[in-house]
Design a protein around this motif. Structure first.
Motif, PDB file in Angstrom:
ATOM      1  N   GLU A 135     -36.006   3.475  80.082  1.00  0.00           N
ATOM      2  CA  GLU A 135     -36.062   2.018  80.083  1.00  0.00           C
ATOM      3  C   GLU A 135     -34.886   1.457  79.277  1.00  0.00           C
ATOM      4  N   ILE A 136     -34.188   0.493  79.854  1.00  0.00           N
ATOM      5  CA  ILE A 136     -33.072  -0.164  79.178  1.00  0.00           C
ATOM      6  C   ILE A 136     -33.471  -1.604  78.888  1.00  0.00           C
ATOM      7  N   VAL A 137     -33.407  -2.000  77.627  1.00  0.00           N
ATOM      8  CA  VAL A 137     -33.674  -3.390  77.263  1.00  0.00           C
ATOM      9  C   VAL A 137     -32.433  -3.958  76.584  1.00  0.00           C
ATOM     10  N   GLU A 138     -32.329  -5.276  76.576  1.00  0.00           N
ATOM     11  CA  GLU A 138     -31.175  -5.948  75.989  1.00  0.00           C
ATOM     12  C   GLU A 138     -31.609  -6.826  74.824  1.00  0.00           C
ATOM     13  N   ALA A 139     -30.707  -6.968  73.855  1.00  0.00           N
ATOM     14  CA  ALA A 139     -30.983  -7.788  72.681  1.00  0.00           C
ATOM     15  C   ALA A 139     -29.675  -8.407  72.200  1.00  0.00           C
ATOM     16  N   SER A 140     -29.760  -9.154  71.105  1.00  0.00           N
ATOM     17  CA  SER A 140     -28.627  -9.942  70.629  1.00  0.00           C
ATOM     18  C   SER A 140     -27.720  -9.163  69.682  1.00  0.00           C
ATOM     19  N   HIS A 141     -26.437  -9.456  69.775  1.00  0.00           N
ATOM     20  CA  HIS A 141     -25.410  -8.934  68.876  1.00  0.00           C
ATOM     21  C   HIS A 141     -24.322  -9.998  68.766  1.00  0.00           C
ATOM     22  N   PRO A 142     -23.787 -10.272  67.569  1.00  0.00           N
ATOM     23  CA  PRO A 142     -23.915  -9.520  66.319  1.00  0.00           C
ATOM     24  C   PRO A 142     -25.077  -9.942  65.417  1.00  0.00           C
ATOM     25  N   VAL A 143     -25.746 -11.051  65.747  1.00  0.00           N
ATOM     26  CA  VAL A 143     -26.898 -11.482  64.945  1.00  0.00           C
ATOM     27  C   VAL A 143     -28.162 -11.034  65.663  1.00  0.00           C
ATOM     28  N   PRO A 144     -29.049 -10.308  64.993  1.00  0.00           N
ATOM     29  CA  PRO A 144     -30.245  -9.764  65.652  1.00  0.00           C
ATOM     30  C   PRO A 144     -31.198 -10.854  66.118  1.00  0.00           C
ATOM     31  N   ASP A 145     -32.054 -10.497  67.093  1.00  0.00           N
ATOM     32  CA  ASP A 145     -33.066 -11.429  67.573  1.00  0.00           C
ATOM     33  C   ASP A 145     -34.402 -10.717  67.748  1.00  0.00           C
ATOM     34  N   ALA A 146     -35.403 -11.455  68.246  1.00  0.00           N
ATOM     35  CA  ALA A 146     -36.755 -10.907  68.382  1.00  0.00           C
ATOM     36  C   ALA A 146     -36.799  -9.763  69.381  1.00  0.00           C
ATOM     37  N   ALA A 147     -35.928  -9.804  70.391  1.00  0.00           N
ATOM     38  CA  ALA A 147     -35.917  -8.716  71.373  1.00  0.00           C
ATOM     39  C   ALA A 147     -35.484  -7.406  70.723  1.00  0.00           C
ATOM     40  N   GLY A 148     -34.511  -7.458  69.832  1.00  0.00           N
ATOM     41  CA  GLY A 148     -34.089  -6.262  69.113  1.00  0.00           C
ATOM     42  C   GLY A 148     -35.160  -5.756  68.163  1.00  0.00           C
ATOM     43  N   GLU A 149     -35.868  -6.673  67.543  1.00  0.00           N
ATOM     44  CA  GLU A 149     -36.956  -6.285  66.643  1.00  0.00           C
ATOM     45  C   GLU A 149     -38.064  -5.592  67.426  1.00  0.00           C
ATOM     46  N   GLU A 150     -38.424  -6.149  68.580  1.00  0.00           N
ATOM     47  CA  GLU A 150     -39.471  -5.548  69.404  1.00  0.00           C
ATOM     48  C   GLU A 150     -39.040  -4.173  69.910  1.00  0.00           C
ATOM     49  N   ALA A 151     -37.763  -4.035  70.300  1.00  0.00           N
ATOM     50  CA  ALA A 151     -37.264  -2.736  70.768  1.00  0.00           C
ATOM     51  C   ALA A 151     -37.335  -1.694  69.657  1.00  0.00           C
ATOM     52  N   ALA A 152     -36.991  -2.085  68.445  1.00  0.00           N
ATOM     53  CA  ALA A 152     -37.046  -1.155  67.319  1.00  0.00           C
ATOM     54  C   ALA A 152     -38.476  -0.690  67.054  1.00  0.00           C
ATOM     55  N   LYS A 153     -39.427  -1.616  67.119  1.00  0.00           N
ATOM     56  CA  LYS A 153     -40.837  -1.246  66.931  1.00  0.00           C
ATOM     57  C   LYS A 153     -41.279  -0.240  67.985  1.00  0.00           C
ATOM     58  N   ARG A 154     -40.903  -0.500  69.229  1.00  0.00           N
ATOM     59  CA  ARG A 154     -41.314   0.388  70.323  1.00  0.00           C
ATOM     60  C   ARG A 154     -40.668   1.768  70.200  1.00  0.00           C
ATOM     61  N   ILE A 155     -39.404   1.801  69.791  1.00  0.00           N
ATOM     62  CA  ILE A 155     -38.721   3.093  69.624  1.00  0.00           C
ATOM     63  C   ILE A 155     -39.394   3.912  68.533  1.00  0.00           C
ATOM     64  N   LEU A 156     -39.768   3.266  67.434  1.00  0.00           N
ATOM     65  CA  LEU A 156     -40.486   3.990  66.371  1.00  0.00           C
ATOM     66  C   LEU A 156     -41.799   4.558  66.889  1.00  0.00           C
ATOM     67  N   GLU A 157     -42.533   3.783  67.657  1.00  0.00           N
ATOM     68  CA  GLU A 157     -43.803   4.256  68.196  1.00  0.00           C
ATOM     69  C   GLU A 157     -43.584   5.426  69.155  1.00  0.00           C
ATOM     70  N   ILE A 158     -42.532   5.374  69.955  1.00  0.00           N
ATOM     71  CA  ILE A 158     -42.248   6.449  70.906  1.00  0.00           C
ATOM     72  C   ILE A 158     -41.979   7.766  70.183  1.00  0.00           C
ATOM     73  N   VAL A 159     -41.148   7.719  69.136  1.00  0.00           N
ATOM     74  CA  VAL A 159     -40.789   8.980  68.454  1.00  0.00           C
ATOM     75  C   VAL A 159     -41.934   9.500  67.590  1.00  0.00           C
ATOM     76  N   LYS A 160     -42.854   8.633  67.201  1.00  0.00           N
ATOM     77  CA  LYS A 160     -44.017   9.101  66.438  1.00  0.00           C
ATOM     78  C   LYS A 160     -44.846  10.094  67.248  1.00  0.00           C
ATOM     79  N   SER A 161     -44.768   9.984  68.570  1.00  0.00           N
ATOM     80  CA  SER A 161     -45.558  10.859  69.436  1.00  0.00           C
ATOM     81  C   SER A 161     -44.924  12.240  69.611  1.00  0.00           C
ATOM     82  N   ALA A 162     -43.698  12.425  69.131  1.00  0.00           N
ATOM     83  CA  ALA A 162     -42.995  13.696  69.336  1.00  0.00           C
ATOM     84  C   ALA A 162     -43.551  14.786  68.436  1.00  0.00           C
ATOM     85  N   GLY A 163     -43.689  15.980  69.001  1.00  0.00           N
ATOM     86  CA  GLY A 163     -44.177  17.131  68.248  1.00  0.00           C
ATOM     87  C   GLY A 163     -43.112  18.187  68.073  1.00  0.00           C
TER      88      GLY A 163
END
Length: 420
Positions: free
Chosen positions: A79-107
């Motif tokens: 999945e590819i999502v887009e967010a703001s640069h150079p100043v962060p936005d809510a889309a980048g924050e949500e993507a970061a949360k989801r990425i953390l949740e995804i890697v938490k499942s790794a064994g």
């Protein structure tokens, strides 16, 4: 006969081609895991990197990558999502949360593949404990205006983050991790690229506080408390989460400079690489470059003409005027144009290799002996535009902007000065 502009554009094309991470990824594939393969990442080149990996990978995979608005490319399984640069936005924050949740499942039998390139600091925006996205945005804006170097900005960013400074790797452990990197920082330090979400961080919160004070940036009390907190430090090199972690550098500024130098030789030019890690105020760096160009023209040093001076790195702009438009490469070239004026035999190009110089739609700008004359004919005071940090407007008026669109890579500045 090939014009000076055509030569400069050919050098730029060679530099961009050498920086394409999609060429290197198929040559550096990891061994398949017993378990699942997860692809994550952040940066202006990350979607391009994810696509190259997906096309080269033989097994199944899944994942999420965040890139800048306008830099997405289609993938089938990632999945590819887009967010703001150079100043962060809510889309980048949500993507970061989801990425953390995804890697938490790794064994321990799984493989986590991380695609990291410049821009990841803003795109992977997850505020540290006690901070809000508004806090991160205001501090980020102040850093961008301050004239701080990229290493200084990223030192502060990682210490105010819940995902950078090795924290993403900490969450992914004990899974095996491979990080692919495209360097946009002087010195190619993996801990600085995108603020090092998957690599160890040797800096401290006190280092970040010192930077904040040096540039006289106001920060919320919660941010200062976080920087002082030993419990919320970034992940250090001795942490076991980095055991077996592999980092692969795909593209560097030096690679692009060497590719341009090779093309220059084919053109019959003497290439001189001044450095791949040049920092400093854009307008001041331009004065230094102009001095070297004059030395070549007048004395044949450090090389005889026809010669091209090549350099990379990441210069900075201290914003002096709120109304100006332009990025560091456009400002560099405007200052250079003022130094060289309409003297014969000089032409130059300066771009950001990601295709976006600052926050405008141009990669940078180009100049030759006609540029100064066009400005004079139009009654444009180029010094006033420079004083107002308005290089974009100046080059737009004389039709010397370089517009490439997103290049899907990022190895920072590319500058070439042709002396004939």
């Amino acid at each position: 006969m090939t014009t000076s502009r055509e030569k400069l554009l050919a050098l730029m094309d060679a530099a961009l081609k050498a920086a394409d991470p999609g060429v290197q990824i198929p040559l550096n594939m990891p061994s398949p895991p017993k378990g699942k393969t997860i692809v994550i990442g952040a940066g202006k080149a990350s979607a391009n990197m994810a696509r190259a990996f997906e096309q080269a990978w033989k097994g199944d995979l899944e994942g999420l990558v965040v890139t800048r608005y306008g830099h997405a490319v289609p993938c089938e399984k990632i999945e590819i999502v887009e967010a703001s640069h150079p100043v962060p936005d809510a889309a980048g924050e949500e993507a970061a949360k989801r990425i953390l949740e995804i890697v938490k499942s790794a064994g321990p039998d799984d493989l986590v593949v991380c695609m990291i390139s410049g821009g990841g600091s803003a795109l992977l925006a997850l505020p540290g404990p006690g901070l809000t996205l508004d806090d991160k945005q205001s501090i980020n804006k102040a850093l961008l205006r301050s004239g701080a170097t990229i290493s200084e900005m990223n030192c502060v960013r990682k210490h105010l983050s819940a995902i950078k400074g090795g924290r993403l790797a900490k969450v992914a452990a004990p899974a095996r991790m491979v990080t692919y990197l495209v360097s946009d920082v002087p010195g190619d330090d993996p801990a600085i690229i995108a603020s090092g979400p998957t690599v160890a961080d040797p800096t401290t919160g006190q280092d970040a506080l010192d930077i904040i004070r040096h540039y006289q940036i106001d920060i919320p009390e919660a941010a200062e408390a976080l920087l002082r907190s030993a419990a919320d430090e970034t992940v250090k090199p001795d942490d076991r989460c980095f055991d077996g972690h592999e980092t692969i550098m795909l593209s560097r500024p030096q690679d692009s400079l060497e590719a341009a130098a090779s093309v220059a030789r084919d053109m019959g030019l003497n290439p001189v690489i001044l450095g791949d890690a040049i920092e400093g105020e854009s307008r001041e760096v331009a004065i230094m470059h102009a001095g070297i160009a004059h030395q070549v023209s007048n004395h044949g040093q450090p090389a005889a003409k026809p010669c091209v001076l090549l350099s990379g790195g990441e210069t900075t702009v201290t914003v002096r005027s709120k109304g100006g438009r332009g990025g560091r490469n456009s400002e560099f070239l405007l200052s250079l144009l003022i130094q060289l004026r309409d003297q014969p035999g000089f032409s130059a190009i300066a771009i950001d290799t990601d295709g976006i110089d600052g926050s405008e739609d141009n990669a940078g700008a180009i100049m030759d002996g006609t540029s100064w004359k066009k400005a004079q004919e139009l009654g444009i005071d180029l010094r006033e535009y420079l004083a107002n940090n308005d290089a974009y407007s100046a080059f737009a008026r004389i039709d010397d902007l370089i517009i490439t669109g997103p290049t899907l890579t990022n190895v920072n500045d590319f500058r070439a000065i042709l002396i004939e």
